[in-house]
Design an enzyme around this catalytic site. Structure first.
Site, PDB file in Angstrom:
ATOM      1  N   HIS A  28       0.897  -1.465  -0.155  1.00  0.00           N
ATOM      2  CA  HIS A  28      -0.151  -0.335  -0.503  1.00  0.00           C
ATOM      3  C   HIS A  28       0.830   1.079   0.012  1.00  0.00           C
ATOM      4  O   HIS A  28       0.629   2.070   0.874  1.00  0.00           O
ATOM      5  CB  HIS A  28      -1.467   0.114   0.907  1.00  0.00           C
ATOM      6  CG  HIS A  28      -0.545  -0.576   2.338  1.00  0.00           C
ATOM      7  ND1 HIS A  28       0.100  -0.012   3.375  1.00  0.00           N
ATOM      8  CD2 HIS A  28      -1.131  -2.201   3.229  1.00  0.00           C
ATOM      9  CE1 HIS A  28       0.476  -0.171   4.331  1.00  0.00           C
ATOM     10  NE2 HIS A  28      -0.261  -2.034   4.367  1.00  0.00           N
ATOM     11  N   HIS A  82      -3.533  -9.877  14.473  1.00  0.00           N
ATOM     12  CA  HIS A  82      -3.967  -7.550  13.631  1.00  0.00           C
ATOM     13  C   HIS A  82      -5.420  -8.549  12.534  1.00  0.00           C
ATOM     14  O   HIS A  82      -4.690  -9.564  12.025  1.00  0.00           O
ATOM     15  CB  HIS A  82      -2.840  -8.067  13.172  1.00  0.00           C
ATOM     16  CG  HIS A  82      -2.775  -7.167  12.340  1.00  0.00           C
ATOM     17  ND1 HIS A  82      -3.924  -5.809  11.889  1.00  0.00           N
ATOM     18  CD2 HIS A  82      -1.969  -6.508  11.545  1.00  0.00           C
ATOM     19  CE1 HIS A  82      -3.623  -4.882  11.367  1.00  0.00           C
ATOM     20  NE2 HIS A  82      -1.918  -5.171  10.716  1.00  0.00           N
ATOM     21  N   GLU A  84      -5.329  -7.015   9.875  1.00  0.00           N
ATOM     22  CA  GLU A  84      -4.859  -6.667   8.182  1.00  0.00           C
ATOM     23  C   GLU A  84      -5.023  -8.071   7.212  1.00  0.00           C
ATOM     24  O   GLU A  84      -4.502  -8.991   8.352  1.00  0.00           O
ATOM     25  CB  GLU A  84      -3.769  -5.482   7.943  1.00  0.00           C
ATOM     26  CG  GLU A  84      -3.619  -4.856   6.872  1.00  0.00           C
ATOM     27  CD  GLU A  84      -2.769  -3.904   7.348  1.00  0.00           C
ATOM     28  OE1 GLU A  84      -2.042  -3.723   8.067  1.00  0.00           O
ATOM     29  OE2 GLU A  84      -2.405  -3.497   5.857  1.00  0.00           O
ATOM     30  N   ASP A  86      -3.429  -9.171   5.128  1.00  0.00           N
ATOM     31  CA  ASP A  86      -1.700  -9.567   5.319  1.00  0.00           C
ATOM     32  C   ASP A  86      -1.497 -11.100   5.803  1.00  0.00           C
ATOM     33  O   ASP A  86      -0.728 -11.824   6.090  1.00  0.00           O
ATOM     34  CB  ASP A  86      -0.511  -8.958   4.794  1.00  0.00           C
ATOM     35  CG  ASP A  86      -0.336  -7.738   5.677  1.00  0.00           C
ATOM     36  OD1 ASP A  86      -1.001  -7.806   6.411  1.00  0.00           O
ATOM     37  OD2 ASP A  86       0.980  -7.777   6.380  1.00  0.00           O
ATOM     38  N   HIS A 148      -0.620  -1.183  14.679  1.00  0.00           N
ATOM     39  CA  HIS A 148      -1.108  -0.278  14.157  1.00  0.00           C
ATOM     40  C   HIS A 148      -2.510   0.210  13.386  1.00  0.00           C
ATOM     41  O   HIS A 148      -2.832   1.126  12.506  1.00  0.00           O
ATOM     42  CB  HIS A 148       0.219   0.515  13.004  1.00  0.00           C
ATOM     43  CG  HIS A 148      -0.386  -0.509  11.572  1.00  0.00           C
ATOM     44  ND1 HIS A 148      -0.876   0.208  10.653  1.00  0.00           N
ATOM     45  CD2 HIS A 148      -0.461  -1.909  11.354  1.00  0.00           C
ATOM     46  CE1 HIS A 148      -1.142  -0.853   9.720  1.00  0.00           C
ATOM     47  NE2 HIS A 148      -0.703  -1.961  10.085  1.00  0.00           N
ATOM     48  N   ASP A 167       2.473  -7.142  14.014  1.00  0.00           N
ATOM     49  CA  ASP A 167       3.734  -6.264  13.142  1.00  0.00           C
ATOM     50  C   ASP A 167       4.760  -5.209  14.143  1.00  0.00           C
ATOM     51  O   ASP A 167       5.676  -4.814  13.687  1.00  0.00           O
ATOM     52  CB  ASP A 167       2.374  -4.813  12.230  1.00  0.00           C
ATOM     53  CG  ASP A 167       1.909  -4.831  11.469  1.00  0.00           C
ATOM     54  OD1 ASP A 167       2.408  -6.647  10.668  1.00  0.00           O
ATOM     55  OD2 ASP A 167       0.709  -4.665  10.623  1.00  0.00           O
ATOM     56  N   TYR A 195      10.635  -0.008   7.919  1.00  0.00           N
ATOM     57  CA  TYR A 195       9.508  -0.199   8.803  1.00  0.00           C
ATOM     58  C   TYR A 195       8.341   0.389   9.307  1.00  0.00           C
ATOM     59  O   TYR A 195       7.241   1.015   9.574  1.00  0.00           O
ATOM     60  CB  TYR A 195       9.254  -2.114   8.925  1.00  0.00           C
ATOM     61  CG  TYR A 195       7.663  -2.029   9.214  1.00  0.00           C
ATOM     62  CD1 TYR A 195       7.495  -3.051   8.486  1.00  0.00           C
ATOM     63  CD2 TYR A 195       7.475  -2.081  10.085  1.00  0.00           C
ATOM     64  CE1 TYR A 195       6.640  -3.490   8.300  1.00  0.00           C
ATOM     65  CE2 TYR A 195       5.546  -2.552  10.714  1.00  0.00           C
ATOM     66  CZ  TYR A 195       5.343  -3.322   9.754  1.00  0.00           C
ATOM     67  OH  TYR A 195       4.048  -4.304   9.495  1.00  0.00           O
ATOM     68  N   HIS A 228       6.484 -10.475  10.890  1.00  0.00           N
ATOM     69  CA  HIS A 228       7.103  -9.958   9.305  1.00  0.00           C
ATOM     70  C   HIS A 228       8.224 -10.152   9.928  1.00  0.00           C
ATOM     71  O   HIS A 228       9.071  -9.927  10.235  1.00  0.00           O
ATOM     72  CB  HIS A 228       6.965  -8.331   8.463  1.00  0.00           C
ATOM     73  CG  HIS A 228       5.288  -8.535   8.304  1.00  0.00           C
ATOM     74  ND1 HIS A 228       4.080  -8.913   7.326  1.00  0.00           N
ATOM     75  CD2 HIS A 228       4.956  -7.589   9.074  1.00  0.00           C
ATOM     76  CE1 HIS A 228       3.315  -8.391   7.321  1.00  0.00           C
ATOM     77  NE2 HIS A 228       3.401  -7.648   7.954  1.00  0.00           N
TER      78      HIS A 228
HETATM   79 FE1  FEO Z   1      -0.323  -4.477   9.560  1.00  0.00          FE
HETATM   80 FE2  FEO Z   1       1.461  -7.300   8.235  1.00  0.00          FE
HETATM   81  O1  FEO Z   1       0.330  -5.800   8.657  1.00  0.00           O
END
Ligand code: FEO
Length: 401
Positions: A28, A82, A84, A86, A148, A167, A195, A228
């Site tokens: 994004h 989380h 999101e 991903d 986040h 994250d 990051y 990640h």
């Molecule tokens: Fe906020 Fe890795 O997703």
């Protein structure tokens, strides 16, 4: 299910069962030249528990890694730290395939997951500080709202002193190596800082509070397992301390001059400003936004004390790539900056005023005098640019730590 993909052991009972995305290059708007990983973790406790899942196209890779440890059908609990996508994109399919006894998320996360997916089963919302017994192991949960997303939370496996940090403390780095001590420290710190700057910067103050809170409640992880990038086992203190430093956003003796140019006039001004900053004792990065990605600019800005922005005027506006970069920077809310605007023009010259307006919106303190050049900067204008750099250097020095 095959086990062509292997799990990686973190401790006697905990395994990495995520996926490696070697080819993703855009997150994004954040460029990811080294790819990424989506980390999921399997806890082989009495209640077999999966922490987070992966991006939808990588579901089979994750299930294959789980199969290298146990039959995925044996998973009792799934915890979503989380929402999101991903990390939750394949959650509906995994729930359907595994049929776990219970699925957990933060209280906000349960709602966010319901808003993303038409679940026909209950997602149990956990309270901040709540504990969950896995039989021979136990988990505790900590809301980390707006780090986040509103739903974000940490999960702590007490017996192993292992923090699943979603994250936070992560980075976009596709690698076969799973642990921090297997990757060069310079790459780890660069990617972790990139990051932080691109994802967490708007919420930096919350990161400071979170680190304080971890210490207050006695959470001192030996292992930090983010969603990640590599898992921290050898340099946990180092990454926590770097987060503390980045989150403070204290200006250092560094400046970023970001500019866009049509026929090298604004470029000549940028170079002269950079020279003035450098002569004033400030480390400077002079970055053409048509060449450097916005993600690289915000990385350089992370510990800077000054942001100087220039653009030629094109059709009564900024150059598109300068506008792009400024919009991105504005959203990330960097703090404690002084700044100035400059640029060249042919007949109307709106760009400099537009930059100043955005810098004011960003709460950047404007210092020095605005410099504009009609067509091509004269020797006098180049001298003014250099003086602007020197003035800026003096202002940064007054404020820097
Ligand atoms: Fe906020 Fe890795 O997703």
């Amino acid at each position: 299910m095959n086990n062509f993909f292997q799990a990686v052991k973190l401790t006697d009972d905990v395994y990495w069962v995520g996926a490696i995305d070697w080819n993703i290059r855009d997150f994004h708007g954040y460029t990811t030249p080294r790819g990424s990983t989506y980390n999921a973790y399997l806890i082989m406790a009495d209640k077999v528990t999966l922490i987070d899942t992966v991006k939808a196209p990588f579901k089979d890779e994750m299930l294959s890694r789980i199969s290298s440890v146990c039959d995925p059908g044996k998973i009792d609990y799934i915890v979503s730290n989380h929402a999101e996508m991903d990390h939750s994109g394949c959650l509906p399919e995994v729930i359907a395939a595994v049929d776990p006894e219970r699925v957990f998320a933060s209280a906000v996360g349960a709602n966010v997951l319901r808003e993303h997916f038409a679940f026909d089963r209950e997602i149990i919302g956990l309270k901040d500080g709540e504990e969950l017994s896995l039989g021979n192991r136990s988990l505790s949960f900590m809301e980390t709202r707006m780090l986040h997303w509103p739903d974000s939370m940490f999960t702590y496996l007490k017996e192993e002193q292992l923090l699943f940090s979603q994250d936070a403390f992560g980075m976009h780095l596709a690698t076969q190596e799973r642990f921090d001590d297997e990757v060069a420290a310079a790459i780890l710190e660069y990617e972790a800082a990139t990051y932080f700057a691109n994802i967490l910067l708007p919420y930096a103050a919350l990161a400071t509070k979170l680190i304080d809170r971890l210490q207050r409640v006695g959470i001192r992880p030996k292992i930090v397992a983010p969603d990640h990038g590599p898992i921290w086992r050898s340099s946990v203190d180092r990454i926590v301390s770097l987060y503390g430093r980045w989150a403070e956003q204290k200006p250092r003796l560094k400046a970023v001059v970001a500019y866009g140019t049509m026929w090298h006039s604004t470029e000549a001004m940028a170079r002269a400003i950079g020279e003035g900053l450098s002569a004033g004792g400030i480390q400077v990065k002079v970055m053409d936004t048509g060449v450097h990605h916005r993600s690289a600019v915000v990385y350089e800005l992370l510990e800077a004390g000054a942001l100087v922005v220039g653009s030629s005027t094109l059709n009564n506006n900024l150059l598109p790539h300068v506008a792009d970069c400024l919009t991105y920077l504005k959203g990330l809310k960097p703090k404690n900056l002084v700044g100035a605007a400059f640029g060249s023009y042919g007949w109307s010259g709106e760009s400099v005023g537009q930059i100043e307006e955005t810098l004011r919106d960003m709460k950047v303190e404007l210092v020095g005098e605005q410099v504009k050049a009609k067509h091509v900067p004269t020797v006098e204008i180049i001298a003014r640019c250099r003086r602007l750099g020197e003035t800026m250097a003096a202002e940064v020095k007054k404020r820097a730590v």
